[in-house]
Design a protein around this motif. Structure first.
Motif, short mmCIF file in Angstrom:
data_model
loop_
_atom_site.label_atom_id
_atom_site.label_comp_id
_atom_site.label_asym_id
_atom_site.label_seq_id
_atom_site.Cartn_x
_atom_site.Cartn_y
_atom_site.Cartn_z
N LEU A 238 0.87 -1.17 0.00
CA LEU A 238 0.00 0.00 0.00
C LEU A 238 0.91 1.23 0.00
O LEU A 238 1.95 1.23 0.65
N ILE A 239 0.52 2.26 -0.73
CA ILE A 239 1.33 3.49 -0.75
C ILE A 239 0.59 4.56 0.05
O ILE A 239 -0.57 4.87 -0.23
N LEU A 240 1.27 5.09 1.05
CA LEU A 240 0.65 6.07 1.94
C LEU A 240 1.14 7.48 1.59
O LEU A 240 2.34 7.74 1.58
N VAL A 241 0.20 8.38 1.28
CA VAL A 241 0.57 9.75 0.92
C VAL A 241 -0.20 10.75 1.79
O VAL A 241 -1.10 10.36 2.54
N GLU A 242 0.15 12.04 1.65
CA GLU A 242 -0.50 13.07 2.45
C GLU A 242 -1.80 13.58 1.82
O GLU A 242 -2.80 13.78 2.50
N THR A 272 -4.71 2.16 13.05
CA THR A 272 -5.48 0.92 13.23
C THR A 272 -6.18 0.50 11.94
O THR A 272 -6.17 -0.69 11.58
N LEU A 273 -6.77 1.47 11.24
CA LEU A 273 -7.47 1.15 9.99
C LEU A 273 -6.51 0.49 8.99
O LEU A 273 -6.85 -0.50 8.35
N ILE A 274 -5.31 1.03 8.91
CA ILE A 274 -4.33 0.52 7.95
C ILE A 274 -3.84 -0.87 8.34
O ILE A 274 -3.82 -1.79 7.52
N THR A 275 -3.47 -1.03 9.61
CA THR A 275 -2.93 -2.33 10.02
C THR A 275 -4.04 -3.40 10.00
O THR A 275 -3.78 -4.54 9.62
N HIS A 281 2.49 -8.44 8.75
CA HIS A 281 3.58 -8.77 7.83
C HIS A 281 3.31 -8.39 6.39
O HIS A 281 3.77 -9.05 5.48
N LYS A 282 2.54 -7.32 6.21
CA LYS A 282 2.34 -6.84 4.83
C LYS A 282 3.20 -5.59 4.65
O LYS A 282 3.75 -5.05 5.59
N ARG A 283 3.26 -5.13 3.42
CA ARG A 283 4.17 -4.01 3.12
C ARG A 283 3.43 -2.69 2.92
O ARG A 283 2.33 -2.65 2.35
N ILE A 284 4.07 -1.64 3.38
CA ILE A 284 3.53 -0.30 3.15
C ILE A 284 4.68 0.64 2.79
O ILE A 284 5.78 0.54 3.34
N MET A 285 4.42 1.49 1.81
CA MET A 285 5.42 2.45 1.36
C MET A 285 4.95 3.85 1.71
O MET A 285 3.87 4.27 1.28
N CYS A 286 5.72 4.56 2.50
CA CYS A 286 5.34 5.94 2.84
C CYS A 286 5.97 6.89 1.83
O CYS A 286 7.18 6.87 1.61
N ASP A 300 7.68 9.00 12.06
CA ASP A 300 6.62 8.56 12.97
C ASP A 300 5.98 7.26 12.46
O ASP A 300 5.78 6.31 13.21
N CYS A 301 5.67 7.25 11.15
CA CYS A 301 5.06 6.06 10.55
C CYS A 301 5.99 4.86 10.64
O CYS A 301 5.56 3.74 10.89
N LEU A 302 7.28 5.13 10.41
CA LEU A 302 8.27 4.06 10.43
C LEU A 302 8.26 3.37 11.80
O LEU A 302 8.27 2.15 11.90
N ILE A 303 8.20 4.17 12.85
CA ILE A 303 8.19 3.62 14.21
C ILE A 303 6.88 2.89 14.49
O ILE A 303 6.87 1.73 14.89
N ARG A 304 5.76 3.58 14.24
CA ARG A 304 4.48 3.02 14.65
C ARG A 304 4.00 1.86 13.78
O ARG A 304 3.50 0.85 14.28
N LEU A 305 4.13 2.02 12.46
CA LEU A 305 3.60 0.97 11.59
C LEU A 305 4.50 -0.26 11.54
O LEU A 305 4.06 -1.36 11.23
N SER A 306 5.80 -0.06 11.85
CA SER A 306 6.74 -1.18 11.80
C SER A 306 6.44 -2.27 12.83
O SER A 306 6.96 -3.37 12.75
N ARG A 307 5.60 -1.94 13.82
CA ARG A 307 5.25 -2.95 14.81
C ARG A 307 4.52 -4.12 14.16
O ARG A 307 4.59 -5.25 14.61
N LYS A 308 3.80 -3.82 13.08
CA LYS A 308 3.03 -4.88 12.42
C LYS A 308 3.36 -5.07 10.95
O LYS A 308 3.09 -6.12 10.38
#
Ligand SMILES: [Zn+2]
Length: 339
Positions: A238-242, A272-275, A281-286, A300-308
């Motif tokens: 998934l690609i996450l943008v602003e 939560t919605l994203i995870t 163990h899925k991939r996301i690109m910020c 911030d995303c790197l720290i928080r989203l990397s948990r899952k």
């Protein structure tokens, strides 16, 4: 489109940008000297503390030393940046000033918080968003805007194709109370329920009066990830943008798997919605803007989203400031995807 984005109005810049603002940007400190303010000349880097004189009221300056020249804010920025006042330097300087001080005129998307619709001091209007933060979810709308004009020139000026306009259900809302003469952007929650329309300004006047984006006062954007409901359940990253426009642009150059957090802050609900949507163990690109806010958000995303999730941050800075300005080639390079 290129031309339109680089269009620069010297008069407007001179009206909106003062010498004081520009001096501040270069961290130049002045001393009071009668009518004028003085300092060492920051252009030729002189040693005489009185050679460089500024009239803050009139926003003009003069160097009595080596430069033997002066002028307005544009002349000053041109001298600081390029060491001359050639027309091409003045133009480049004007673009810089515009970028630094008049973000509304560049195509900055969500550089600031999205303003709420009601600016009047209505206690109910100011109270509701706070309740939303406390877990109140956005309610589905009971109406749909009809007769949105998909052919408004704003789309073409931004390089948004008719197919993209149709896909995202965009169009100019000509009349109506809430967002007249704004581009209506339907916003759906993760279940695909229409929960709000965002009204995107189409001209500077609107931006000045009511902000670039108008959202209903009782709508909480932190509860929604834009375009998530259109994503199929698949393993692709998934690609996450602003911004909205980055989602649209990515879509039309072959990256439909882009979603937006509508700003540069990932809320807990959005996390939560994203995870939940992706699963473990899925991939996301910020892919955020190449500015301080974007960088902070990526960290911030790197720290928080990397948990899952497996999180990668795309660096767009070699190519552009915002993802929607990237060409298809740039995008492929940034996302490390071979064409
Ligand atoms: Zn000088």
């Amino acid at each position: 489109m290129e031309q339109k984005e680089n269009w620069v109005d010297y008069k407007a810049i001179k009206e909106q940008v003062s010498m004081q603002m520009v001096l501040g940007r270069y961290a130049i400190k002045l001393k009071n000297s009668g009518k004028n303010h003085v300092s060492r000349c920051p252009i030729h880097k002189g040693t005489n503390f009185r050679q460089f004189s500024v009239n803050l009221e009139k926003s003009i300056w003069q160097c009595f030393g080596d430069c033997k020249t002066g002028g307005n804010v544009l002349d000053f920025a041109a001298m600081m940046e390029f060491g001359n006042k050639k027309p091409s330097s003045i133009r480049q300087a004007a673009l810089k000033l515009k970028n630094w001080f008049i973000p509304d005129s560049s195509d900055e998307e969500f550089s600031a918080e999205v303003p709420v619709a009601e600016e009047k001091k209505d206690p109910a209007a100011t109270k509701e968003p706070a309740e939303n933060e406390d877990g109140k979810t956005n309610k589905p709308l009971t109406f749909e805007l009809k007769n949105l004009d998909p052919n408004h020139e704003w789309f073409e000026s931004r390089g948004i194709l008719p197919e993209t306009v149709k896909h995202f259900g965009l169009g100019l809302q000509k009349k109506g109370k809430a967002i007249p003469n704004r581009i209506a952007i339907p916003i759906h929650d993760h279940l695909g329920q229409l929960v709000a329309y965002c009204g995107r300004a189409t001209n500077k006047n609107q931006i000045r009066k009511e902000g670039k984006y108008k959202l209903p006062a009782n709508f909480s954007k932190s509860e929604v990830v834009y375009n998530l409901h259109r994503q199929p359940k698949e393993t692709k990253a998934l690609i996450l943008v602003e911004s909205f426009i980055s989602v649209w642009k990515l879509h039309q150059v072959g990256f439909p798997r882009a979603v937006s957090i509508m700003g540069s802050e990932l809320s807990v609900s959005q996390e939560t919605l994203i995870t939940d949507f992706l699963g473990s163990h899925k991939r996301i690109m910020c892919m955020f803007d190449a500015d301080e806010a974007g960088k902070k958000c990526a960290e911030d995303c790197l720290i928080r989203l990397s948990r899952k999730l497996y999180v990668k941050v795309a660096n767009i800075s070699p190519y552009a400031k915002k993802p929607h300005q990237l060409t298809s080639e740039n995008l492929h390079a940034c996302l490390c995807i071979k064409k």
